[in-house]
Design a protein around this motif. Structure first.
Motif: not given
Length: 60
Positions: A14-25
């Protein structure tokens, strides 16, 4: 949006959905972007209420 299938790879890891690859607005940017949708949604509601009152003769 992420589906369950996208959350796991073929090897079962599994991968972490809140890991490094996220979009923050920022909140202010989100409010600016959402303003037209909110405004038009409220306008649509008022127009619908007006059209209903005219059609059926109901006063609110």
């Amino acid at each position: 949006m992420t589906s369950v299938v996208e959350m796991t790879d073929e090897e079962g890891e599994t991968r972490d959905p809140f890991g490094d690859d996220c979009i923050e607005v920022e909140e202010s940017a989100m409010r600016k972007a959402a303003f037209p949708a909110v405004y038009l949604g409220r306008l649509k509601t008022r127009l619908d209420e007006f059209a209903t009152a005219v059609t059926y003769g109901h006063n609110r």
